[in-house]
Design an enzyme around this catalytic site. Structure first.
Site, short mmCIF file in Angstrom:
data_model
loop_
_atom_site.label_atom_id
_atom_site.label_comp_id
_atom_site.label_asym_id
_atom_site.label_seq_id
_atom_site.Cartn_x
_atom_site.Cartn_y
_atom_site.Cartn_z
N GLU A 13 -11.05 -10.84 -4.76
CA GLU A 13 -9.60 -10.73 -4.54
C GLU A 13 -9.05 -11.90 -3.74
O GLU A 13 -7.87 -11.95 -3.42
CB GLU A 13 -9.26 -9.39 -3.88
CG GLU A 13 -10.06 -9.06 -2.65
CD GLU A 13 -9.75 -7.66 -2.10
OE1 GLU A 13 -8.74 -7.05 -2.47
OE2 GLU A 13 -10.55 -7.19 -1.26
N ASP A 51 -4.47 -8.25 -4.37
CA ASP A 51 -4.60 -9.33 -3.40
C ASP A 51 -4.81 -10.67 -4.10
O ASP A 51 -4.36 -11.71 -3.60
CB ASP A 51 -5.77 -9.05 -2.44
CG ASP A 51 -5.32 -8.12 -1.32
OD1 ASP A 51 -4.22 -8.35 -0.78
OD2 ASP A 51 -6.05 -7.17 -1.00
N CYS A 76 -9.99 -3.12 -10.22
CA CYS A 76 -9.51 -1.92 -9.52
C CYS A 76 -8.13 -2.14 -8.91
O CYS A 76 -7.61 -1.27 -8.24
CB CYS A 76 -10.51 -1.45 -8.48
SG CYS A 76 -10.75 -2.62 -7.14
N HIS A 115 0.82 -1.21 0.00
CA HIS A 115 0.00 0.00 0.00
C HIS A 115 0.85 1.26 0.00
O HIS A 115 0.43 2.30 -0.50
CB HIS A 115 -1.02 -0.03 1.14
CG HIS A 115 -2.16 -0.95 0.82
ND1 HIS A 115 -2.17 -2.27 1.19
CD2 HIS A 115 -3.27 -0.75 0.06
CE1 HIS A 115 -3.26 -2.83 0.71
NE2 HIS A 115 -3.95 -1.94 0.03
C1 PEP Z 1 -6.57 -5.08 -4.62
O1 PEP Z 1 -6.32 -5.92 -3.75
O2 PEP Z 1 -6.29 -5.26 -5.83
C2 PEP Z 1 -7.20 -3.81 -4.28
C3 PEP Z 1 -7.60 -2.96 -5.20
O3 PEP Z 1 -7.31 -3.48 -2.96
P1 PEP Z 1 -6.08 -3.05 -2.04
O4 PEP Z 1 -4.91 -2.80 -2.92
O5 PEP Z 1 -6.48 -1.85 -1.28
O6 PEP Z 1 -5.89 -4.25 -1.16
MG MG Z 2 -7.25 -5.76 -1.81
#
Ligand code: PEP
Ligand code: MG
Length: 585
Positions: A446, A470, A517, A199
């Protein structure tokens, strides 16, 4: 001597600047330039802070109880001596005078220099004095913060044109701390730890400045004020480059600025393929104010609002319903009628809450945080908090088009409990006479279990959104934040591509909207493949919208579909995509 430090490239482009080393514990120190005419006043502020701390320490000394251990008095002597030492106070003034750093920044810059000298000392007694120095600096920083608060006019960050550009070097920066640097003075980042979709990397990418993470020795090898090139394409930091290397990179920097300006012209062009398919390009945001950049980038909505950033970095408290409502409404209003997809809080793993107890945190680190109490699991374990968030989101839906996205569903029981919580939240709003509009509800796909049994989930949702970050982590058992296995984090792995393809085709067959996403949506290397697999909605950082749009405008879906099928059938999809679609860069 020039050296190169290798890491994981996470945000494209070239940054060239002087290194500012920031310790993880001091990321919230204010970094801004002061006007050259204000340097005397800033030095005076520093002097006042020093006098106040000297007074504090002397009072402590005077009031030491008679039976206090003798070491305590000696320690206070050491602190007073460090406080007045020229290597701290004199050199800090130089940062203010020569570089126009504000006092807090100058002080932490000098601390980094001195801490390095202490680390290199042979004598263990002297080496340990580093902790004393840090304590003295903490006191000074606190005193400066107090004087800042009391001041009638807070110094305004000055336009830093004319100053040397700066790059941030740190061992690790938590994702929420990274937000401190948004819109700040830094033009690039290097950190020792982290993977491509950690992140911290995601937030760095959202700032649209070149960044390299997982450059293991960076914060040890790079010194305060070194000149550093950050090559965000190759994942390398060049420290103290030779003039010829510097010139080469300056050229590349100019090229990428031109390319960026060219892409920017596509902002208002509709994203339609050569064969006439309209493609939805949405934005991922962390904070309500990011909605402005989403609109400016030409996104047609928000496909992922990571609401957990409202919950982080705030000590023991959590945002209450009204505070959340204001934040969600802010984003919804800013998007002027375009849809805003608000994901319910995805706390846990590398996004812990401050209020998690030391025990919980230790527990998380000792076990597998990414497999622990995270996302919807945590929300369902805190039903009061969860309903509060749902009510806040529902209330924001009275101001525009809102969709709710549920992270990390794996069990149908979680779906039922979420829908029950939503029904209860609506009922509570009805009872309180509060307005809300219709909202669609979607699931993040995910976790491999959700992708494999996608048909069981689809009837309960209006839409699904693939969280590829994920999905890759859990399919391949690779911690996305761990640089030691970053080379095995492979979005091209056939198993990953099959889960993505299956989710897209089954969602479409069931008449459900489907989006991606995760970071794959904003990576141009995957655009043609995803289009060929049937994807028509992509959500990414605003900065990536233009380059994905460029790929969309050149795509012919009729031609891509059979090629995507061939890539999927291949043992080496990356290679197949390269030869069939010419897309892997
Ligand atoms: C993902 O896991 O691809 C996602 C968009 O959520 P995050 O990156 O916040 O875990
Ligand atoms: Mg995620």
């Amino acid at each position: 001597m020039s050296i190169q430090v290798f890491g994981v490239p996470v945000s494209r482009g070239v940054a060239i600047g002087r290194a500012v080393l920031v310790a993880s514990s001091r990321v919230d120190v204010a970094h801004y330039y002061i006007s050259p005419v204000d340097t005397d006043a800033e030095i005076d502020r520093l002097r006042q802070a020093r006098d106040a701390v000297a007074e504090e320490l002397s009072t402590l000394q005077r009031e030491l109880p008679a039976d206090a251990p003798a070491e305590l008095g000696a320690l206070l002597d050491v602190h007073l001596m460090l406080l007045h030492d020229e290597s701290l106070s004199g050199a800090t003034k130089t940062w203010i005078l020569d570089r126009h750093y504000n006092a807090e920044w100058a002080l932490s810059a000098q601390l980094e220099v001195l801490a390095r000298q202490f680390d290199e000392m042979e004598d263990p007694y002297l080496r340990e004095r580093k902790a004393d120095l840090e304590q003295v600096v903490e006191r000074l920083l606190k005193s400066l913060t107090r004087s800042q608060r009391g001041a009638t006019a807070a110094p305004s960050p000055r336009d830093f044109a004319g100053e040397d550009p700066l790059v941030l070097v740190a061992s690790d920066i938590a994702p929420a701390d990274m937000l401190h640097f948004k819109g700040g003075v830094f033009t690039g980042f290097v950190t020792d730890v982290g993977g491509r979709t950690s992140h911290t990397a995601i937030v760095a990418r959202s700032m649209d400045i070149p960044a390299v993470v997982g450059a293991r020795e960076a914060s040890r090898l790079i010194r305060q004020d070194d000149w550093v090139i950050i090559d965000g394409d190759a994942g390398v930091a060049v420290v103290n480059p030779s003039p010829i290397v510097l010139e080469e990179y300056r050229f590349r920097q100019r090229q990428s600025e031109l390319e960026r300006a060219r892409l920017n012209r596509l902002r208002h062009t509709p994203a339609v393929t050569l064969d006439g398919e309209s493609i939805e390009l949405l934005a991922n945001i962390e904070l309500p104010e990011d909605a402005r950049s989403a609109l400016a980038a030409g996104a047609v909505g928000v496909g992922l609002f990571r609401s957990e950033f409202l919950f982080m970095n705030r000590g023991d408290s959590l945002p209450d319903e009204d505070e959340q409502f204001e934040a969600y409404r802010g984003a919804v209003v800013a998007m002027q009628g375009l849809p805003v997809t608000i994901r319910t809080v995805d706390i846990g793993a590398d996004k812990p809450l401050d209020r998690m107890s030391a025990h919980e945190l230790r527990h998380e680190h000792a076990l597998n945080p990414a497999l622990g109490l995270r996302a919807i699991r945590w929300s369902l374990s805190e039903p009061g908090m969860f309903r509060q968030q749902l009510r806040a989101i529902l209330r924001a839906s009275a101001y525009g088009k809102v969709r709710i996205l549920v992270p990390m569903v794996a069990h149908l029981r979680e779906v039922q409990m979420t829908l029950e919580a939503l029904a209860r939240a609506r009922q509570q709003l009805d009872e309180a006479g509060r307005a809300y509009g219709p909202v669609e509800i979607g699931a993040m796909i995910e976790i491999p279990a959700a992708a494999i049994s996608i048909d069981r989930f689809l009837p309960h949702f209006d839409f699904v959104s693939l969280g590829t970050n994920d999905l890759i982590q859990y399919t391949l058992a690779i911690d996305r934040a761990d640089e030691s296995v970053a080379h095995l984090y492979d979005p091209w792995h056939p198993a990953v591509l099959h889960l993505i393809a299956k989710t897209i085709s089954h969602a479409r067959a069931a008449g459900r909207a489907v989006s991606v996403c995760g970071e794959m949506a904003g990576d141009p290397a995957f655009t043609e493949l995803l289009l060929g697999l049937g994807l028509r909605s992509f959500s990414m950082h605003p900065a990536q919208v233009a380059s994905i749009k460029q790929r969309v405008l050149r795509a012919d879906i009729g031609r891509l579909e059979p090629r995507a099928a061939a890539v999927l059938a291949s043992d080496d999809p990356a290679q197949a995509a390269q030869s069939l679609m010419g897309q892997v860069q």
